[in-house]
Design a protein around this motif. Structure first.
Motif, PDB file in Angstrom:
ATOM      1  N   ARG A 179       0.801  -1.224   0.000  1.00  0.00           N
ATOM      2  CA  ARG A 179       0.000   0.000   0.000  1.00  0.00           C
ATOM      3  C   ARG A 179       0.834   1.275   0.000  1.00  0.00           C
ATOM      4  O   ARG A 179       0.436   2.266  -0.623  1.00  0.00           O
ATOM      5  CB  ARG A 179      -0.934  -0.001   1.218  1.00  0.00           C
ATOM      6  CG  ARG A 179      -1.985  -1.086   1.178  1.00  0.00           C
ATOM      7  CD  ARG A 179      -2.862  -1.017   2.413  1.00  0.00           C
ATOM      8  NE  ARG A 179      -3.908  -2.040   2.387  1.00  0.00           N
ATOM      9  CZ  ARG A 179      -4.815  -2.204   3.345  1.00  0.00           C
ATOM     10  NH1 ARG A 179      -4.806  -1.392   4.411  1.00  0.00           N
ATOM     11  NH2 ARG A 179      -5.728  -3.166   3.250  1.00  0.00           N
ATOM     12  N   GLU A 180       1.974   1.261   0.678  1.00  0.00           N
ATOM     13  CA  GLU A 180       2.718   2.505   0.847  1.00  0.00           C
ATOM     14  C   GLU A 180       4.185   2.412   0.441  1.00  0.00           C
ATOM     15  O   GLU A 180       4.646   3.197  -0.385  1.00  0.00           O
ATOM     16  CB  GLU A 180       2.631   2.970   2.314  1.00  0.00           C
ATOM     17  CG  GLU A 180       1.235   3.274   2.793  1.00  0.00           C
ATOM     18  CD  GLU A 180       0.605   4.440   2.047  1.00  0.00           C
ATOM     19  OE1 GLU A 180       1.346   5.306   1.549  1.00  0.00           O
ATOM     20  OE2 GLU A 180      -0.637   4.480   1.957  1.00  0.00           O
ATOM     21  N   SER A 282      -4.051  -1.001  -6.249  1.00  0.00           N
ATOM     22  CA  SER A 282      -3.878   0.379  -5.756  1.00  0.00           C
ATOM     23  C   SER A 282      -2.419   0.802  -5.791  1.00  0.00           C
ATOM     24  O   SER A 282      -2.101   1.972  -6.085  1.00  0.00           O
ATOM     25  CB  SER A 282      -4.430   0.491  -4.340  1.00  0.00           C
ATOM     26  OG  SER A 282      -3.690  -0.323  -3.443  1.00  0.00           O
ATOM     27  N   LYS A 286      -1.090   4.002  -7.887  1.00  0.00           N
ATOM     28  CA  LYS A 286      -0.288   5.042  -7.241  1.00  0.00           C
ATOM     29  C   LYS A 286       1.021   5.281  -7.986  1.00  0.00           C
ATOM     30  O   LYS A 286       1.407   6.429  -8.256  1.00  0.00           O
ATOM     31  CB  LYS A 286       0.015   4.641  -5.791  1.00  0.00           C
ATOM     32  CG  LYS A 286      -1.090   4.902  -4.810  1.00  0.00           C
ATOM     33  CD  LYS A 286      -0.592   4.602  -3.407  1.00  0.00           C
ATOM     34  CE  LYS A 286      -1.641   4.934  -2.370  1.00  0.00           C
ATOM     35  NZ  LYS A 286      -1.151   4.714  -0.993  1.00  0.00           N
ATOM     36  N   ASP A 331       0.225  10.801  -2.623  1.00  0.00           N
ATOM     37  CA  ASP A 331       0.100   9.564  -1.852  1.00  0.00           C
ATOM     38  C   ASP A 331      -0.952   9.705  -0.770  1.00  0.00           C
ATOM     39  O   ASP A 331      -1.771   8.794  -0.548  1.00  0.00           O
ATOM     40  CB  ASP A 331       1.458   9.206  -1.252  1.00  0.00           C
ATOM     41  CG  ASP A 331       1.398   7.930  -0.437  1.00  0.00           C
ATOM     42  OD1 ASP A 331       0.922   6.905  -0.965  1.00  0.00           O
ATOM     43  OD2 ASP A 331       1.814   7.958   0.740  1.00  0.00           O
ATOM     44  N   SER A 335      -4.382   7.544  -0.898  1.00  0.00           N
ATOM     45  CA  SER A 335      -4.629   6.647   0.240  1.00  0.00           C
ATOM     46  C   SER A 335      -5.946   6.987   0.923  1.00  0.00           C
ATOM     47  O   SER A 335      -6.685   6.089   1.353  1.00  0.00           O
ATOM     48  CB  SER A 335      -3.483   6.744   1.247  1.00  0.00           C
ATOM     49  OG  SER A 335      -2.278   6.311   0.665  1.00  0.00           O
TER      50      SER A 335
END
Length: 350
Positions: A179-180, A282, A286, A331, A335
């Motif tokens: 995710r990050e 996702s 991104k 971001d 998110s």
């Protein structure tokens, strides 16, 4: 050759029979006298005229043997009429550099979208830039991702082991990476390596007027220089992010197994239970957005470079900084849109 700064001759006209007397024997091509005097039989009249700053050049004339003296006016505005256009505040105001550069990013992004939809893409240059952004950036991206994964593994394993949640380490690492960490770390590396190169190249071309040469030759600089770089960055970043996610998880599992005694099978099983397909999608969305931000900002800062070599250096540094700030802001926004509400991904890996 003689030069005088001002001419103030006096001419006397006595009668028709009298001859003209002057202080010098010259033919005047254009002159402004300070005094004109007329002498008659018993009277003498003298008129004063304004003095103008003039410059007299004496040039020999071979026709009649006399010198020719053209007089040049230094003050062309003899009427002293004020300008018809009044000066206003906006006539001397120029927008700040960051403002028109920010607007150039939006304009350039719109031009790239329009040219791409029209099919005006230089595909050969696009493939060259794709090779540069993708395969030539794999090494540094994978190396960075591996060490970031091992650093996070140390922190997670230490804390989760005390709580007796060894089976949740893999799931937490998988969610954090997908995710990050993977898209952000990959984009930071690409911004430092590729974004700086884009800004430096286009900035050098701008200050050396190579972009003007492309316009003279009939080529659109946006089609030839900007669009291929934007397409290459948006296509290469998702695949780099996926590879970085894989390498980061592998390095984390190896470190947890070799140092902390947590089996690789436990890490991978926990990650499989926690991950959803939307997590990977996702991450790729991104990274694609981050790639567009890096390329457009770097190209916009490059084509607006001024001031020679110093300007190229300032544009390169500023492009990387603005790209990083844009990545972090995007971001957060993505998110917030993708992951709202309470999550339940870790329920299956406890």
């Amino acid at each position: 050759m003689q030069t005088t700064s001002q001419l103030h001759p006096t001419y006397y006209f006595s009668s028709r029979r009298s001859s003209i007397r002057s202080n010098s024997s010259m033919k005047l091509g254009g002159w402004n006298s300070s005094q004109l005097g007329f002498t008659g039989r018993g009277q003498s009249l003298r008129f004063l005229t304004p003095i103008h700053k003039t410059r007299l050049f004496v040039i020999s004339d071979a026709d009649d043997g006399h010198a020719y003296a053209p007089v040049l006016e230094e003050d062309s505005n003899t009427n002293h009429v004020p300008s018809s256009e009044p000066e206003t505040f906006f006539s001397k105001w120029s927008p700040p550099k960051y403002l028109w550069r920010g607007l150039s990013v939006l304009v350039l992004a719109g031009q790239v979208i329009i040219q791409t939809l029209k099919g005006k893409v230089h595909w050969r240059n696009t493939l060259q830039q794709l090779e540069r952004v993708g395969p030539k950036s794999v090494g540094v991206c994978l190396l960075t991702s591996a060490f970031v994964g091992m650093a996070f593994t140390i922190q997670f394993v230490r804390e989760f082991t005390r709580l007796g949640l060894n089976r949740s380490v893999g799931g937490v690492l998988a969610l954090a990476f997908s995710r990050e960490l993977s898209p952000v770390v990959t984009s930071i590396v690409v911004a430092g390596r590729i974004g700086s190169a884009f800004a430096a190249e286009l900035g050098t071309m701008q200050v050396s007027e190579q972009t003007d040469t492309l316009r003279v030759l009939g080529s659109n600089p946006v089609d030839y220089l900007v669009t291929p770089r934007v397409i290459a960055s948006s296509l290469a970043l998702p695949f780099l992010t996926l590879m970085c996610f894989t390498v980061g998880m592998a390095s984390s599992a190896l470190l947890a197994d070799s140092v902390y005694g947590i089996s690789i099978n436990i890490i991978l099983d926990s990650a499989q239970r926690a991950l959803r397909s939307w997590d990977i999608i996702s991450a790729m969305i991104k990274s694609q957005v981050f790639g567009m931000i890096i390329s457009i900002v770097s190209c916009a800062w490059g084509v607006t470079t001024m001031g020679g070599a110093k300007g190229v250096g300032e544009s390169t540094t500023s492009a990387v900084v603005i790209s990083l700030v844009g990545i972090f802001m995007a971001d957060f926004a993505l998110s917030y849109c993708f992951f709202q509400g309470a999550g339940d991904s870790l329920k299956n890996c406890i």
